[in-house]
Design a protein around this motif. Structure first.
Motif, short mmCIF file in Angstrom:
data_model
loop_
_atom_site.label_atom_id
_atom_site.label_comp_id
_atom_site.label_asym_id
_atom_site.label_seq_id
_atom_site.Cartn_x
_atom_site.Cartn_y
_atom_site.Cartn_z
N ASP A 1 0.88 -1.18 0.00
CA ASP A 1 0.00 0.00 0.00
C ASP A 1 0.92 1.23 0.00
O ASP A 1 1.59 1.50 1.00
CB ASP A 1 -0.88 -0.02 1.25
CG ASP A 1 -1.82 1.18 1.33
OD1 ASP A 1 -1.55 2.20 0.68
OD2 ASP A 1 -2.82 1.08 2.05
N PRO A 2 0.96 1.98 -1.11
CA PRO A 2 1.94 3.07 -1.20
C PRO A 2 1.66 4.21 -0.21
O PRO A 2 2.54 5.01 0.07
CB PRO A 2 1.81 3.56 -2.64
CG PRO A 2 0.50 3.08 -3.13
CD PRO A 2 0.14 1.86 -2.33
N ALA B 1 8.62 -4.61 -5.47
CA ALA B 1 7.35 -3.85 -5.49
C ALA B 1 7.60 -2.35 -5.38
O ALA B 1 6.89 -1.56 -6.01
CB ALA B 1 6.44 -4.32 -4.35
N ILE B 2 8.59 -1.96 -4.60
CA ILE B 2 8.80 -0.52 -4.39
C ILE B 2 9.98 0.02 -5.19
O ILE B 2 10.24 1.22 -5.18
CB ILE B 2 8.96 -0.14 -2.90
CG1 ILE B 2 10.24 -0.74 -2.30
CG2 ILE B 2 7.74 -0.60 -2.11
CD1 ILE B 2 10.52 -0.26 -0.89
N GLY B 3 10.71 -0.87 -5.85
CA GLY B 3 11.78 -0.43 -6.74
C GLY B 3 13.00 0.10 -6.03
O GLY B 3 13.70 0.97 -6.54
N GLN B 4 13.26 -0.36 -4.83
CA GLN B 4 14.53 0.00 -4.20
C GLN B 4 14.98 -1.09 -3.22
O GLN B 4 14.17 -1.89 -2.77
CB GLN B 4 14.45 1.35 -3.51
CG GLN B 4 13.33 1.50 -2.51
CD GLN B 4 13.34 2.90 -1.90
OE1 GLN B 4 14.34 3.39 -1.42
NE2 GLN B 4 12.20 3.56 -1.95
N PRO C 1 5.91 -1.40 8.16
CA PRO C 1 5.29 -0.29 7.41
C PRO C 1 6.01 1.06 7.58
O PRO C 1 6.22 1.75 6.57
CB PRO C 1 3.86 -0.26 7.95
CG PRO C 1 3.59 -1.68 8.34
CD PRO C 1 4.89 -2.20 8.88
N PRO C 2 6.42 1.46 8.80
CA PRO C 2 7.11 2.76 8.88
C PRO C 2 8.39 2.81 8.04
O PRO C 2 8.69 3.84 7.44
CB PRO C 2 7.44 2.89 10.38
CG PRO C 2 6.42 2.05 11.07
CD PRO C 2 6.17 0.90 10.15
N LYS C 3 9.12 1.69 7.98
CA LYS C 3 10.36 1.69 7.18
C LYS C 3 10.05 1.78 5.70
O LYS C 3 10.73 2.49 4.95
CB LYS C 3 11.15 0.41 7.45
CG LYS C 3 12.05 0.51 8.66
CD LYS C 3 12.94 -0.72 8.74
CE LYS C 3 13.30 -0.99 10.19
NZ LYS C 3 13.66 -2.36 10.43
N LEU D 1 9.67 4.97 0.69
CA LEU D 1 8.87 5.52 -0.42
C LEU D 1 8.92 7.04 -0.43
O LEU D 1 9.03 7.67 -1.48
CB LEU D 1 7.41 5.04 -0.30
CG LEU D 1 7.18 3.56 -0.61
CD1 LEU D 1 5.76 3.14 -0.20
CD2 LEU D 1 7.39 3.28 -2.10
N HIS D 2 8.86 7.63 0.77
CA HIS D 2 8.91 9.10 0.85
C HIS D 2 10.28 9.62 0.42
O HIS D 2 10.37 10.64 -0.28
CB HIS D 2 8.56 9.57 2.26
CG HIS D 2 7.09 9.46 2.57
ND1 HIS D 2 6.57 9.58 3.82
CD2 HIS D 2 6.03 9.23 1.75
CE1 HIS D 2 5.25 9.43 3.78
NE2 HIS D 2 4.90 9.22 2.53
N ALA D 3 11.33 8.91 0.83
CA ALA D 3 12.68 9.33 0.44
C ALA D 3 12.83 9.24 -1.08
O ALA D 3 13.41 10.12 -1.72
CB ALA D 3 13.72 8.45 1.12
#
Lengths: 306, 763
Positions: free
Chosen positions: B625-626, B736-739, B748-750, B755-757
């Motif tokens: 969940d982005p 999934a998140i490309g990194q 989830p917090p990590k 994603l925010h970074a």
């Protein structure tokens, strides 16, 4: 539901043992108030016991008296009249979730209560208990606040009525005095095109405690303009809290993405969370905005479907 | 879902490879099975332990007088009641059982070394009184600086837990004490040349948190002492014979005076392989002359028993454009906890072992920190090393535009290759496992938005070792099958199947039991995925002895040479030379045994060798969940070489269970400490193991490449699925998140922060 500082053997809770503990199960509101009045400060209201008995076992509490309120008819009944839905404080999650009228009228409150604990816990845990345990993360509380619930409180001077958001004083603390207890919760009956919703974030899919909770209620007019709205958040401050700025952002408008962005911003502004084992400050603030939008959207869909 | 691939064309077995109702099933579903805490003995006392609130402190004094004076308290013990032992001296075996440490772990002596460390114990007539009594014990502490991070603890200026611990295995011999107990190395080839040969080299750092085994049943035991000094112990353990050995040495008692019975066990996963409350229950029982029961709370289990290690890793791997891994170098620091002995050898062996890397080097550090001493956890030491290596191999493959499975096939170890710790492989099934992945529909299935697929392969060399078994024939033709291994994963069913297969009779005629330490030869732990392999061999041997005795009995009855009697399908059959001799069934022979020479039984005591490597590969799809960083596991398929699945249902269960534990390890599980190194999440509410609704149905593909050294080709199956599961889940998140994500758990917090970074970087 409890922290572990008990059980470490650090401190003795006096010399009181389980043998010194009394139990009463009055059958009327008056008798319960009298029992509380006659007891010392260590009396506890005993409803479902799903928090209380754990606290007892963990030696976080050593009550002198348990006042079991489950034999009082007013605490065990759900009634619906022309203006209100009244949920008895000792109504269990399982009972509420099987009440068709409550489910139809207050889907957000019911889905919030259903999230508490497991199937087994649902059979015991009560709406009033979840409220009065006063965990900042209690699932039912933001949903009750969003739905505009009032607590009917019995005490030596009779009944008084307090909005749920004003009942909470801090983590594990309410504004009830020692000889008062919550008899029931009164929720204004939603009008046509009015509905509520509750969402929470947990890292798992069940059996967990909210890292963030968001309850929303909206009322729409015939053309879709929002005429009334309430948003409440849990687990992001010492108590669940109402977010008036979110309502202001919605009322009088058709709720589009711009409005929703304002709702999220208002929700995030209202957060005053802590870093703990369940989540970080930054995460909680961000997710509060995300859940605020999602809860409002669900409430709108439900209102529109009416 | 339960797919079995048998490359050699299946088997003609009647019971091996068949699912039968498990022999312990009825008692477990009705609640009749007796676990550690279910034993009640007349006159029994209740024991409770006082535990340290400090992570690191000197004990200045302990005053137990008030507790002893409390009504209902019958005895109090402290470290003064536990014999001290000198430190173990080098050369050290791979696993050091140092009674100097064990004595101090069960009861703190000079210092407390972790939050929850036992300081004193009480026996009282009720649990309530015992709980009240421990609060009356006054302990004076001098609090010391604590340390948790293994790399920080490995620094020369770090606060030291043990003033008498000097790093072993380094030259020159250190003169200063250290938290590093030992460094283990493995090396082959020419590292510089290997990296020079590579087209791409990736170097990264990783970390993982200590995780709990998650067994449902807390530790529980009851000890009884007779007037003649004999001790009986009932305990929830993965190895009652090992308990006897440890207790006898720790308490300076004759082994024959300690009889240990293993209760039914509610999970262990490596956590129940040593002693905790047992020696205290025995000492309290000796002091009072009464039985003493001790059951840990969940909070005590979390605070004071061994989880697995947390780790820090630095790894560098080089690959050619064609996918050949040319070189690998890894260093890993393991948090041993309060006492030395983390599974560093397995780390060294795990990094590069699925691959024929010509040039590689690995080093692993065993570092003491202020946490409970680690215990085993399902493939101890391997999972934390598999994750960095598989992560980097996936990244190299991606960067070079190669298929991750093809890359593994290109480098896969085969028969004749050697692991970094020197295991020369016999027939192994890595290639077959990888081929099965390629053929599986999951491998090419389309992915949705915000979804990613992960892949990883893990290596595990399972155990063999000491096992005993007895098979007893009864007059009516039914049989008892006794082993010394507590049944954790369905071993009773497998033992029964192998014995029934040998005998050629229905499994229902055989009753498998777990015998106590007085009734059977030594049997090592139910651990290391060794039981169906090693104890299974002992059962087969013992059954064959029964068959030989029955053949002899038939020969005697028929008055022909025993060589002329064969055994087939549950009968003694005379060879074709004796056309008119009618076969004798097992039941008929059983009925005549006592009158024709005596009871028939077989037994076997072995040191099983010839065990082989097991490989397990996993494909995992996750959806992120982005907006919240929440990971949902959508699909998970486990591919594993079982050698031969004796009881396919239980092999499948092992594969699914390991996968689920891996999902938890990768996504949410961690021990959370406050600034004083006090554990904050001491229950399953906040120690976030997956619940049933968190995981999809785990699909399994059992590959059967039999190990020729076992009569039925068995390979150990319990541990391998956890070796590669966290790596596969982490890889799925990464895709999934490309990194790349390098710090387990990927909570989830990590993920949200990553994603925010990423979004900030894109702007």
């Amino acid at each position: 539901m409890t922290d572990r500082h008990a059980g470490s053997g650090l401190e003795s809770r006096g010399t009181k043992t389980l043998q010194d503990m009394n139990y009463e199960a009055p059958t009327s509101v008056e008798a319960a108030v009298a029992a509380l009045a006659a007891a010392d400060d260590e009396a506890h209201i005993f409803a479902g016991g799903t928090d209380l008995l754990v606290q007892l076992r963990e030696e976080m509490i050593r009550p002198s008296l348990f006042v079991d309120i489950k034999r009082i008819i007013e605490t065990r009944t759900i009634t619906v009249d022309d203006t209100h839905v009244r949920i008895g404080a000792a109504v269990t999650g399982a009972e509420l979730s099987e009440h068709d009228a409550a489910k139809a009228l207050l889907p957000g409150v019911v889905e919030a209560v259903e999230l508490i604990g497991s199937a087994q816990v649902q059979g015991r845990a009560t709406v009033g208990g979840n409220l009065c345990n006063a965990s900042p993360a209690a699932d039912s509380v933001p949903a009750l606040i969003a739905a505009g619930a009032f607590a009917q409180i019995a005490g030596p001077n009779g009944l008084r009525v307090v909005a749920v958001e004003d009942l909470l004083a801090g983590p594990s603390r309410t504004n009830l005095s020692g000889n008062e207890f919550v008899v029931s919760l009164d929720i204004p009956k939603p009008t046509t095109r009015s509905a509520d919703a509750y969402l929470r974030f947990i890292p798992r899919t069940e059996m967990d405690i909210a890292v963030v909770g968001a309850g929303a209620a909206v009322t729409l007019d015939a053309d879709g303009t929002c005429t009334a709205a309430r948003l409440a958040l849990g687990a992001v401050a010492p108590t669940a809290r109402l977010v008036p700025a979110a309502a202001t952002a919605m009322i009088g408008k058709k709720i589009d993405d711009t409005v929703l962005a304002s709702v999220a911003a208002a929700a995030r502004d209202a957060c005053n969370p802590i870093d703990d084992k369940r989540g970080t400050v930054a995460f909680r603030i961000h997710v509060a905005g995300v859940l605020a939008i999602r809860a409002v959207k669900i409430a709108i869909e439900r209102a529109e479907a009416k | 879902m339960n797919e079995i691939k048998t490359p050699r064309g299946g088997s003609n077995y009647q019971w091996v490879g068949k699912n039968t109702p498990r022999p312990d099933g009825v008692d477990k579903v009705t609640g009749r099975a007796r676990y550690g805490d279910d034993m009640i003995v007349p006159g029994m006392l209740h024991g409770k332990i006082l535990r340290s609130p400090h992570a690191h402190a000197k004990i200045l004094s302990i005053d137990t007088s008030k507790a002893e004076a409390l009504d209902g308290v019958k005895a109090v013990v402290t470290s003064a009641d536990i014999p001290d032992h000198p430190m173990a001296q080098p050369p050290y075996p791979p696993i050091v059982n140092d009674f100097h440490d064990i004595s101090r772990n069960v009861m703190a002596r000079e210092k407390v070394l972790y939050d929850g460390h036992a300081v004193a114990a009480v026996a009282a007539i009720s649990e309530e009184i015992a709980r009240d009594a421990i609060k009356l014990i006054k302990v004076e502490y001098k609090v010391l600086q604590h340390i948790l991070d293994p790399r920080e603890a490995a620094q020369p200026d770090a606060v030291v837990l043990h003033e008498d611990l000097f790093t072993y295995g380094v030259e020159p011999k250190p003169t200063k004490p250290s938290n590093i107990f030992r460094v283990m190395h493995g090396e082959r080839g020419d590292l510089n040349a290997g990296f020079a040969e590579a087209d791409l080299v990736i170097e990264r750092e990783f970390s993982s948190q200590p995780v709990h085994q998650g067994y449902i049943e807390p530790m529980a035991c009851i000890a009884t002492t007779s007037e003649d000094g004999a001790v009986e112990l009932w305990t929830s353990t993965q190895g009652h014979f090992v308990q006897r050995t440890l207790l006898s040495k720790l308490l300076n008692m004759e082994m024959a005076k300690i009889r240990v019975t293993a209760s039914e066990i509610g999970g262990g996963f490596g956590g129940k392989t040593t002693v905790y409350a047992e020696p205290l229950a025995i000492r309290l029982s000796q002091k009072t002359g009464r039985p003493v029961r001790m059951t840990m709370t969940r909070s005590e289990v979390f605070r004071a028993t061994g989880p697995t290690v947390g780790s820090k890793t630095r790894i560098k791997v080089g690959m050619k454009k064609d996918g050949t891994i040319t070189a690998g170098e890894a260093e890993i620091w393991y948090q041993a906890g309060a006492f030395k002995g983390s599974p560093i050898g397995r780390a060294v062996d795990t990094f590069f072992s699925p691959y024929t890397v010509a040039n590689c080097k690995a080093a692993a550090y065993d570092v003491c920190v202020n946490r409970p001493k680690v215990a085993a956890y399902r493939a101890p030491g391997a999972t934390m090393a598999c994750y960095p290596m598989e992560s980097v191999v996936n990244e190299l493959a991606k960067e070079l535009g190669l298929d991750p499975v093809e890359v593994r096939l290109k480098n896969a170890v085969k028969e004749g290759d050697e692991s970094l710790m020197g295991t020369k492989h016999g027939r192994i099934g890595l290639v077959e496992v990888l081929e099965a992945v390629k053929e599986h529909p999951h491998y090419k299935a389309p992915l949705g938005d915000n979804e990613g697929r992960g892949f990883a392969v893990g290596y595990w060399l399972h155990g063999g070792g000491l096992s005993s078994a007895a098979v007893n024939l009864m007059d009516d033709g039914t049989l008892g099958v006794a082993t010394g291994n507590p049944d954790i994963g369905g071993s009773r069913s497998s033992m029964r199947a192998m014995a029934a297969e040998e005998l050629g009779v229905n499994v229902e005629l055989l009753k498998p039991i777990i015998a106590d330490t007085g009734s059977l030869g030594f049997s090592y732990l139910t651990a290391g995925s060794r039981t169906t392999y090693a104890t299974g061999m002992a059962v087969v041997n013992a059954t064959r002895e029964v068959i030989d005795k029955l053949r002899a009995l038939a020969a005697k009855k028929w008055d022909i040479p025993v060589e002329d009697v064969r055994w087939d399908a549950g009968q003694a059959i005379a060879t074709d030379n004796y056309k008119d001799i009618k076969p004798l069934s097992l039941k008929e022979l059983a009925g005549m045994a006592t009158s024709m020479g005596g009871p028939v039984a077989g037994h076997s005591e072995i040191n099983a060798s010839g065990q082989g490597a097991t490989f397990c590969a996993q494909l995992v799809d996750v959806e992120i969940d982005p907006d919240t960083g929440f990971t949902s596991t959508k699909r998970h398929t486990v591919f594993q070489d079982a050698g031969r699945a004796i009881s396919p249902d239980y092999v499948e269960g092992q594969m699914q269970g390991g996968a689920v534990q891996g999902i938890g390890w990768a996504l949410n599980e961690e021990y959370i400490y406050d600034d004083e190194a006090r554990l904050q999440n001491t229950g399953f509410l906040d120690y976030r193991m997956p619940v049933a609704s968190d995981v999809p149905m785990i699909d399994t593909v059992i590959i059967e490449v039999p190990n020729p050294n076992h009569p039925y080709g068995v390979r150990g199956v319990g541990e391998p699925p956890l070796v590669s599961a966290p790596a596969a889940v982490a890889n799925a998140v990464e895709n999934a998140i490309g990194q790349t994500m390098s710090d387990l758990p990927l909570s989830p917090p990590k993920i949200l922060a990553a994603l925010h970074a990423q979004a900030a970087g894109d702007d």
